[in-house]
Design an enzyme around this catalytic site. Structure first.
Site, PDB file in Angstrom:
ATOM      1  N   PRO A 157       0.849  -1.195   0.000  1.00 34.32           N
ATOM      2  CA  PRO A 157       0.000   0.000   0.000  1.00 34.32           C
ATOM      3  C   PRO A 157       0.883   1.243   0.000  1.00 34.32           C
ATOM      4  O   PRO A 157       1.636   1.475   0.937  1.00 34.32           O
ATOM      5  CB  PRO A 157      -0.793  -0.129   1.309  1.00 34.32           C
ATOM      6  CG  PRO A 157       0.073  -0.966   2.198  1.00 34.32           C
ATOM      7  CD  PRO A 157       0.847  -1.882   1.305  1.00 34.32           C
ATOM      8  N   ALA A 174       0.842   5.423  -0.517  1.00 28.59           N
ATOM      9  CA  ALA A 174      -0.019   6.602  -0.580  1.00 28.59           C
ATOM     10  C   ALA A 174       0.167   7.321  -1.901  1.00 28.59           C
ATOM     11  O   ALA A 174       1.288   7.616  -2.326  1.00 28.59           O
ATOM     12  CB  ALA A 174       0.313   7.549   0.577  1.00 28.59           C
ATOM     13  N   CYS A 192       3.627   3.439   8.355  1.00 32.16           N
ATOM     14  CA  CYS A 192       3.896   4.635   7.569  1.00 32.16           C
ATOM     15  C   CYS A 192       4.866   5.560   8.302  1.00 32.16           C
ATOM     16  O   CYS A 192       4.627   5.927   9.452  1.00 32.16           O
ATOM     17  CB  CYS A 192       2.596   5.379   7.269  1.00 32.16           C
ATOM     18  SG  CYS A 192       2.857   6.854   6.254  1.00 32.16           S
ATOM     19  N   LYS A 205       0.676  -4.058   9.164  1.00 30.87           N
ATOM     20  CA  LYS A 205       1.994  -3.744   8.611  1.00 30.87           C
ATOM     21  C   LYS A 205       2.730  -2.821   9.568  1.00 30.87           C
ATOM     22  O   LYS A 205       2.162  -1.836  10.053  1.00 30.87           O
ATOM     23  CB  LYS A 205       1.857  -3.071   7.244  1.00 30.87           C
ATOM     24  CG  LYS A 205       3.189  -2.877   6.506  1.00 30.87           C
ATOM     25  CD  LYS A 205       2.949  -2.483   5.053  1.00 30.87           C
ATOM     26  CE  LYS A 205       4.259  -2.511   4.266  1.00 30.87           C
ATOM     27  NZ  LYS A 205       5.065  -1.307   4.489  1.00 30.87           N
ATOM     28  N   GLY A 262      10.746  -4.314   1.906  1.00 34.07           N
ATOM     29  CA  GLY A 262      11.852  -3.366   1.952  1.00 34.07           C
ATOM     30  C   GLY A 262      12.977  -3.724   0.997  1.00 34.07           C
ATOM     31  O   GLY A 262      13.607  -4.786   1.131  1.00 34.07           O
ATOM     32  N   ASP A 263      13.204  -2.868  -0.011  1.00 40.27           N
ATOM     33  CA  ASP A 263      14.335  -2.987  -0.940  1.00 40.27           C
ATOM     34  C   ASP A 263      14.298  -4.240  -1.814  1.00 40.27           C
ATOM     35  O   ASP A 263      15.334  -4.652  -2.330  1.00 40.27           O
ATOM     36  CB  ASP A 263      15.672  -2.945  -0.176  1.00 40.27           C
ATOM     37  CG  ASP A 263      15.960  -1.593   0.441  1.00 40.27           C
ATOM     38  OD1 ASP A 263      15.169  -0.662   0.211  1.00 40.27           O
ATOM     39  OD2 ASP A 263      16.972  -1.473   1.151  1.00 40.27           O
ATOM     40  N   GLY A 317       7.044  -2.579  -3.138  1.00 43.36           N
ATOM     41  CA  GLY A 317       6.460  -1.257  -3.263  1.00 43.36           C
ATOM     42  C   GLY A 317       7.116  -0.433  -4.345  1.00 43.36           C
ATOM     43  O   GLY A 317       6.729  -0.480  -5.516  1.00 43.36           O
TER      44      GLY A 317
END
Length: 349
Positions: A16, A18, A100, A142, A204-205, A227
Protein backbone atom coordinates in the site's frame (compact mmCIF):
# COMPACT_ATOMS: atom_id res chain seq x y z
CA UNK A 1 -0.53 -18.84 0.87
CA UNK A 2 -3.64 -18.11 2.94
CA UNK A 3 -4.95 -15.03 4.72
CA UNK A 4 -7.73 -16.32 6.90
CA UNK A 5 -9.96 -18.37 4.59
CA UNK A 6 -8.62 -16.71 1.43
CA UNK A 7 -6.27 -18.76 -0.75
CA UNK A 8 -3.97 -16.45 -2.73
CA UNK A 9 -2.58 -17.35 -6.17
CA UNK A 10 0.99 -16.62 -5.10
CA UNK A 11 3.08 -14.96 -2.39
CA UNK A 12 3.98 -11.71 -4.16
CA UNK A 13 2.16 -8.70 -2.72
CA UNK A 14 1.75 -5.08 -3.80
CA UNK A 15 2.53 -2.66 -0.98
CA UNK A 16 0.00 0.00 0.00
CA UNK A 17 1.61 3.24 -1.18
CA UNK A 18 -0.02 6.60 -0.58
CA UNK A 19 -0.88 8.29 -3.85
CA UNK A 20 0.14 5.24 -5.89
CA UNK A 21 -1.66 2.01 -5.03
CA UNK A 22 -5.07 3.02 -6.29
CA UNK A 23 -7.47 0.65 -8.04
CA UNK A 24 -5.96 1.04 -11.55
CA UNK A 25 -2.46 0.32 -10.24
CA UNK A 26 -3.57 -2.60 -8.06
CA UNK A 27 -5.47 -4.23 -10.91
CA UNK A 28 -2.55 -3.74 -13.30
CA UNK A 29 -0.10 -5.35 -10.86
CA UNK A 30 -2.44 -8.28 -10.34
CA UNK A 31 -2.70 -8.74 -14.10
CA UNK A 32 1.11 -8.78 -14.31
CA UNK A 33 1.73 -11.38 -11.62
CA UNK A 34 0.95 -10.01 -8.16
CA UNK A 35 -1.09 -12.36 -6.02
CA UNK A 36 -2.44 -9.76 -3.60
CA UNK A 37 -2.66 -6.00 -3.19
CA UNK A 38 -3.60 -3.74 -0.29
CA UNK A 39 -5.28 -0.37 -0.85
CA UNK A 40 -3.80 2.99 0.01
CA UNK A 41 -4.46 3.80 3.64
CA UNK A 42 -7.84 5.33 4.40
CA UNK A 43 -8.50 7.41 7.48
CA UNK A 44 -10.46 6.30 10.51
CA UNK A 45 -11.94 9.79 10.81
CA UNK A 46 -15.66 9.59 10.12
CA UNK A 47 -15.81 13.23 8.94
CA UNK A 48 -13.51 12.38 6.01
CA UNK A 49 -15.16 9.16 4.85
CA UNK A 50 -17.25 10.91 2.23
CA UNK A 51 -14.46 13.12 0.91
CA UNK A 52 -13.52 12.73 -2.74
CA UNK A 53 -9.99 11.63 -1.83
CA UNK A 54 -11.19 8.88 0.50
CA UNK A 55 -13.89 7.71 -1.90
CA UNK A 56 -11.30 7.28 -4.64
CA UNK A 57 -9.01 5.38 -2.31
CA UNK A 58 -11.91 3.10 -1.35
CA UNK A 59 -12.92 2.42 -4.96
CA UNK A 60 -12.67 -1.31 -5.71
CA UNK A 61 -15.10 -1.51 -8.65
CA UNK A 62 -14.22 -4.44 -10.89
CA UNK A 63 -11.21 -5.44 -8.79
CA UNK A 64 -10.73 -9.19 -8.26
CA UNK A 65 -10.74 -10.27 -4.62
CA UNK A 66 -9.81 -10.57 -1.97
CA UNK A 67 -10.35 -6.85 -1.42
CA UNK A 68 -7.94 -5.57 1.24
CA UNK A 69 -8.28 -2.10 2.76
CA UNK A 70 -5.69 -0.48 4.99
CA UNK A 71 -6.95 1.81 7.75
CA UNK A 72 -5.00 4.35 9.80
CA UNK A 73 -5.73 6.07 13.09
CA UNK A 74 -4.95 6.36 16.77
CA UNK A 75 -8.21 5.60 18.57
CA UNK A 76 -9.28 1.98 19.07
CA UNK A 77 -13.01 2.62 18.88
CA UNK A 78 -12.65 4.80 15.77
CA UNK A 79 -10.47 2.20 14.09
CA UNK A 80 -13.02 -0.54 14.81
CA UNK A 81 -15.77 1.66 13.39
CA UNK A 82 -13.67 2.42 10.32
CA UNK A 83 -13.02 -1.28 9.80
CA UNK A 84 -16.75 -2.05 9.82
CA UNK A 85 -17.48 0.87 7.51
CA UNK A 86 -15.04 -0.50 4.96
CA UNK A 87 -16.33 -4.05 5.36
CA UNK A 88 -19.80 -2.73 4.54
CA UNK A 89 -18.30 -1.17 1.40
CA UNK A 90 -16.82 -4.49 0.26
CA UNK A 91 -13.55 -4.97 2.15
CA UNK A 92 -12.81 -8.66 2.72
CA UNK A 93 -9.55 -8.12 4.63
CA UNK A 94 -8.67 -5.18 6.89
CA UNK A 95 -5.04 -4.12 7.27
CA UNK A 96 -3.88 -1.86 10.10
CA UNK A 97 -1.27 0.77 9.25
CA UNK A 98 1.52 0.70 11.81
CA UNK A 99 4.31 1.28 9.32
CA UNK A 100 3.90 4.63 7.57
CA UNK A 101 6.93 6.87 8.29
CA UNK A 102 5.55 10.08 6.75
CA UNK A 103 5.70 13.07 9.10
CA UNK A 104 2.14 14.15 8.40
CA UNK A 105 0.99 10.74 9.65
CA UNK A 106 3.44 10.22 12.51
CA UNK A 107 2.94 13.74 13.86
CA UNK A 108 -0.63 12.67 14.66
CA UNK A 109 0.69 9.51 16.35
CA UNK A 110 -0.65 7.24 13.63
CA UNK A 111 1.30 4.88 11.36
CA UNK A 112 4.67 3.80 12.71
CA UNK A 113 4.35 6.25 15.62
CA UNK A 114 2.04 3.68 17.23
CA UNK A 115 5.05 1.43 17.78
CA UNK A 116 6.12 3.82 20.54
CA UNK A 117 2.99 2.98 22.54
CA UNK A 118 2.65 -0.79 22.63
CA UNK A 119 -0.43 -0.74 24.86
CA UNK A 120 -2.27 1.54 22.42
CA UNK A 121 -1.11 -0.51 19.44
CA UNK A 122 -2.43 -3.73 20.98
CA UNK A 123 -5.72 -2.11 22.03
CA UNK A 124 -6.28 -0.97 18.44
CA UNK A 125 -5.49 -4.43 17.09
CA UNK A 126 -7.88 -6.09 19.56
CA UNK A 127 -10.69 -3.63 18.81
CA UNK A 128 -10.41 -4.10 15.06
CA UNK A 129 -10.18 -7.89 15.34
CA UNK A 130 -13.18 -8.01 17.68
CA UNK A 131 -15.21 -5.92 15.22
CA UNK A 132 -14.23 -7.97 12.17
CA UNK A 133 -14.25 -11.51 13.57
CA UNK A 134 -18.06 -11.94 13.68
CA UNK A 135 -18.12 -11.10 9.97
CA UNK A 136 -15.38 -13.55 9.07
CA UNK A 137 -13.02 -10.75 8.03
CA UNK A 138 -9.34 -11.37 8.85
CA UNK A 139 -7.24 -8.48 10.13
CA UNK A 140 -3.61 -8.04 9.11
CA UNK A 141 -1.04 -5.44 10.14
CA UNK A 142 1.99 -3.74 8.61
CA UNK A 143 4.77 -2.38 10.81
CA UNK A 144 8.43 -1.47 10.88
CA UNK A 145 11.26 -2.95 12.92
CA UNK A 146 10.70 -0.24 15.53
CA UNK A 147 10.65 3.50 16.05
CA UNK A 148 14.42 3.92 16.14
CA UNK A 149 17.62 1.89 16.33
CA UNK A 150 17.53 1.98 20.13
CA UNK A 151 13.91 0.80 20.26
CA UNK A 152 13.43 -2.11 17.89
CA UNK A 153 10.36 -3.77 19.31
CA UNK A 154 8.92 -5.57 16.29
CA UNK A 155 9.40 -9.03 17.84
CA UNK A 156 7.81 -8.08 21.16
CA UNK A 157 4.89 -6.44 19.36
CA UNK A 158 4.50 -9.35 16.97
CA UNK A 159 3.85 -11.90 19.70
CA UNK A 160 1.26 -9.62 21.32
CA UNK A 161 -0.40 -8.91 17.99
CA UNK A 162 -0.67 -12.62 17.26
CA UNK A 163 -2.32 -13.11 20.65
CA UNK A 164 -4.71 -10.26 19.82
CA UNK A 165 -5.90 -12.15 16.74
CA UNK A 166 -3.94 -10.55 13.90
CA UNK A 167 -3.93 -13.00 10.99
CA UNK A 168 -0.76 -11.88 9.18
CA UNK A 169 2.12 -9.47 9.78
CA UNK A 170 4.13 -7.51 7.24
CA UNK A 171 7.47 -6.14 8.46
CA UNK A 172 9.42 -3.44 6.62
CA UNK A 173 13.11 -3.87 7.44
CA UNK A 174 13.73 -0.31 8.63
CA UNK A 175 12.86 1.76 11.67
CA UNK A 176 10.64 4.82 11.36
CA UNK A 177 13.69 6.96 12.11
CA UNK A 178 15.39 5.62 8.97
CA UNK A 179 12.51 6.46 6.65
CA UNK A 180 13.90 5.04 3.39
CA UNK A 181 17.54 5.85 4.09
CA UNK A 182 20.20 3.17 4.14
CA UNK A 183 19.52 -0.46 3.40
CA UNK A 184 16.69 -2.55 4.76
CA UNK A 185 17.78 -5.27 7.19
CA UNK A 186 16.14 -8.65 7.34
CA UNK A 187 17.40 -10.10 10.62
CA UNK A 188 14.47 -8.53 12.46
CA UNK A 189 12.03 -9.92 9.89
CA UNK A 190 13.54 -13.37 10.43
CA UNK A 191 13.25 -12.95 14.21
CA UNK A 192 9.57 -12.02 13.88
CA UNK A 193 9.00 -15.07 11.68
CA UNK A 194 10.64 -17.28 14.29
CA UNK A 195 8.57 -15.78 17.11
CA UNK A 196 5.06 -16.23 15.68
CA UNK A 197 3.05 -18.93 13.94
CA UNK A 198 0.98 -16.63 11.71
CA UNK A 199 2.22 -15.74 8.20
CA UNK A 200 4.94 -13.08 8.02
CA UNK A 201 5.61 -10.95 4.94
CA UNK A 202 9.02 -9.39 4.26
CA UNK A 203 9.13 -5.86 2.85
CA UNK A 204 11.85 -3.37 1.95
CA UNK A 205 14.34 -2.99 -0.94
CA UNK A 206 13.05 -6.00 -2.90
CA UNK A 207 13.82 -4.71 -6.38
CA UNK A 208 14.88 -7.72 -8.45
CA UNK A 209 14.20 -11.44 -8.81
CA UNK A 210 17.56 -12.27 -7.25
CA UNK A 211 16.89 -10.00 -4.27
CA UNK A 212 13.49 -11.64 -3.82
CA UNK A 213 15.14 -15.08 -3.67
CA UNK A 214 17.74 -13.86 -1.19
CA UNK A 215 15.19 -12.18 1.11
CA UNK A 216 13.06 -15.32 1.22
CA UNK A 217 16.14 -17.36 2.11
CA UNK A 218 17.33 -14.88 4.75
CA UNK A 219 13.99 -14.44 6.50
CA UNK A 220 12.00 -17.62 5.96
CA UNK A 221 9.09 -15.28 5.22
CA UNK A 222 5.86 -16.64 3.85
CA UNK A 223 5.52 -13.88 1.25
CA UNK A 224 7.17 -10.76 -0.14
CA UNK A 225 5.69 -7.27 -0.39
CA UNK A 226 7.03 -4.99 -3.13
CA UNK A 227 6.46 -1.26 -3.26
CA UNK A 228 8.74 1.30 -4.90
CA UNK A 229 10.32 -1.20 -7.30
CA UNK A 230 6.89 -1.69 -8.92
CA UNK A 231 6.52 2.02 -9.70
CA UNK A 232 6.83 2.16 -13.48
CA UNK A 233 7.71 -1.53 -13.48
CA UNK A 234 4.53 -3.43 -12.61
CA UNK A 235 5.81 -6.50 -14.47
CA UNK A 236 8.35 -7.03 -11.67
CA UNK A 237 5.86 -9.45 -10.11
CA UNK A 238 5.89 -11.58 -13.27
CA UNK A 239 9.69 -11.42 -13.35
CA UNK A 240 10.06 -12.50 -9.73
CA UNK A 241 7.43 -15.23 -9.97
CA UNK A 242 9.10 -16.73 -13.05
CA UNK A 243 12.55 -16.61 -11.47
CA UNK A 244 11.43 -18.22 -8.21
CA UNK A 245 9.69 -21.00 -10.13
CA UNK A 246 12.38 -21.71 -12.75
CA UNK A 247 15.63 -20.01 -11.72
CA UNK A 248 15.62 -18.21 -15.06
CA UNK A 249 15.37 -14.49 -15.76
CA UNK A 250 12.74 -13.19 -18.14
CA UNK A 251 13.77 -10.81 -20.90
CA UNK A 252 12.67 -7.19 -20.33
CA UNK A 253 9.28 -6.33 -21.85
CA UNK A 254 9.00 -5.32 -25.47
CA UNK A 255 8.47 -1.63 -26.19
CA UNK A 256 5.16 -2.67 -27.76
CA UNK A 257 4.06 -4.24 -24.46
CA UNK A 258 5.13 -1.15 -22.52
CA UNK A 259 2.99 0.95 -24.85
CA UNK A 260 -0.01 -1.31 -24.35
CA UNK A 261 0.40 -1.48 -20.56
CA UNK A 262 1.06 2.22 -20.01
CA UNK A 263 -1.73 3.48 -22.28
CA UNK A 264 -4.25 1.10 -20.69
CA UNK A 265 -3.08 2.23 -17.25
CA UNK A 266 -3.58 5.87 -18.22
CA UNK A 267 -7.09 5.24 -19.56
CA UNK A 268 -8.15 3.52 -16.32
CA UNK A 269 -6.45 6.27 -14.31
CA UNK A 270 -8.36 9.01 -16.13
CA UNK A 271 -11.66 7.21 -15.58
CA UNK A 272 -11.06 7.14 -11.81
CA UNK A 273 -9.74 10.68 -11.34
CA UNK A 274 -11.39 12.68 -14.11
CA UNK A 275 -9.81 15.25 -16.41
CA UNK A 276 -8.20 17.81 -14.11
CA UNK A 277 -6.87 15.52 -11.38
CA UNK A 278 -6.20 12.64 -13.75
CA UNK A 279 -3.80 14.45 -16.04
CA UNK A 280 -1.78 15.78 -13.09
CA UNK A 281 -1.66 12.61 -11.00
CA UNK A 282 -0.73 10.51 -14.06
CA UNK A 283 2.52 12.44 -14.51
CA UNK A 284 4.35 10.60 -11.76
CA UNK A 285 3.38 7.21 -13.21
CA UNK A 286 4.51 8.25 -16.69
CA UNK A 287 7.79 9.51 -15.27
CA UNK A 288 8.43 6.21 -13.50
CA UNK A 289 7.70 4.17 -16.62
CA UNK A 290 9.98 6.26 -18.83
CA UNK A 291 12.81 7.18 -16.45
CA UNK A 292 15.36 4.78 -17.96
CA UNK A 293 14.42 5.26 -21.61
CA UNK A 294 16.28 7.37 -24.22
CA UNK A 295 14.97 10.92 -24.15
CA UNK A 296 12.80 10.10 -21.16
CA UNK A 297 13.88 13.09 -19.08
CA UNK A 298 13.27 15.54 -21.92
CA UNK A 299 9.88 14.01 -22.60
CA UNK A 300 8.93 14.25 -18.93
CA UNK A 301 9.71 17.97 -18.94
CA UNK A 302 7.52 18.51 -22.00
CA UNK A 303 4.76 16.31 -20.62
CA UNK A 304 4.55 18.36 -17.41
CA UNK A 305 3.19 21.24 -19.50
CA UNK A 306 0.30 19.20 -20.89
CA UNK A 307 -3.00 19.78 -19.07
CA UNK A 308 -5.35 17.65 -21.15
CA UNK A 309 -5.82 13.88 -20.74
CA UNK A 310 -6.28 13.19 -24.44
CA UNK A 311 -3.20 15.23 -25.33
CA UNK A 312 -1.16 13.53 -22.60
CA UNK A 313 -2.25 10.08 -23.79
CA UNK A 314 -1.42 10.99 -27.40
CA UNK A 315 1.99 12.37 -26.47
CA UNK A 316 2.92 9.19 -24.60
CA UNK A 317 1.76 7.03 -27.52
CA UNK A 318 3.78 9.08 -30.01
CA UNK A 319 6.91 8.98 -27.84
CA UNK A 320 6.72 5.19 -27.43
CA UNK A 321 5.95 4.59 -31.09
CA UNK A 322 8.98 6.66 -32.03
CA UNK A 323 11.09 4.76 -29.53
CA UNK A 324 9.91 1.48 -30.99
CA UNK A 325 11.66 2.26 -34.23
CA UNK A 326 14.99 2.51 -32.35
CA UNK A 327 14.81 -0.42 -29.90
CA UNK A 328 12.58 -3.42 -29.44
CA UNK A 329 12.93 -4.03 -25.70
CA UNK A 330 13.28 -2.01 -22.54
CA UNK A 331 16.70 -1.91 -20.91
CA UNK A 332 16.95 -3.49 -17.44
CA UNK A 333 15.14 -1.03 -15.18
CA UNK A 334 16.26 0.28 -11.83
CA UNK A 335 14.08 0.84 -8.80
CA UNK A 336 13.30 4.39 -7.73
CA UNK A 337 16.13 5.99 -5.79
CA UNK A 338 15.32 7.09 -2.28
CA UNK A 339 15.65 10.77 -3.18
CA UNK A 340 12.93 10.33 -5.83
CA UNK A 341 10.32 9.39 -3.22
CA UNK A 342 8.01 12.19 -2.15
CA UNK A 343 7.15 12.78 1.50
CA UNK A 344 3.43 12.16 1.14
CA UNK A 345 3.08 10.30 -2.17
CA UNK A 346 4.79 7.10 -3.14
CA UNK A 347 5.66 6.13 0.41
CA UNK A 348 4.92 2.54 1.21
CA UNK A 349 2.67 2.58 4.25
Amino acid sequence: MHIGSFLLPNRLFVAPMAGVTDRPFRMLCKTLGAGYAVSEMVTSRRDLWNSLKTSRRADHSGEPGPIAVQIAGTDAAMMAEAALHNVERGAQIIDINMGCPAKKVCNKWAGSALMQDEALAISIARAVVDACAPRGVPVTLKMRTGWCQQHKNAVALATQLEAAGIAMLTVHGRTREQGYRGAAEYDTVAAVKAAVSIPVVANGDIDSPQKARDVLAATGADALMIGRAAQGRPWIFREIGHFLATGELLAPPLIAELERVLLAHLEDHYRLYGEETGVRSARKHIGWYLRALPGGDAFRQRMNGIDDCAAQHRAVAEYLQGLGSEMDRLPPMRAAANDEIQETEGWAV
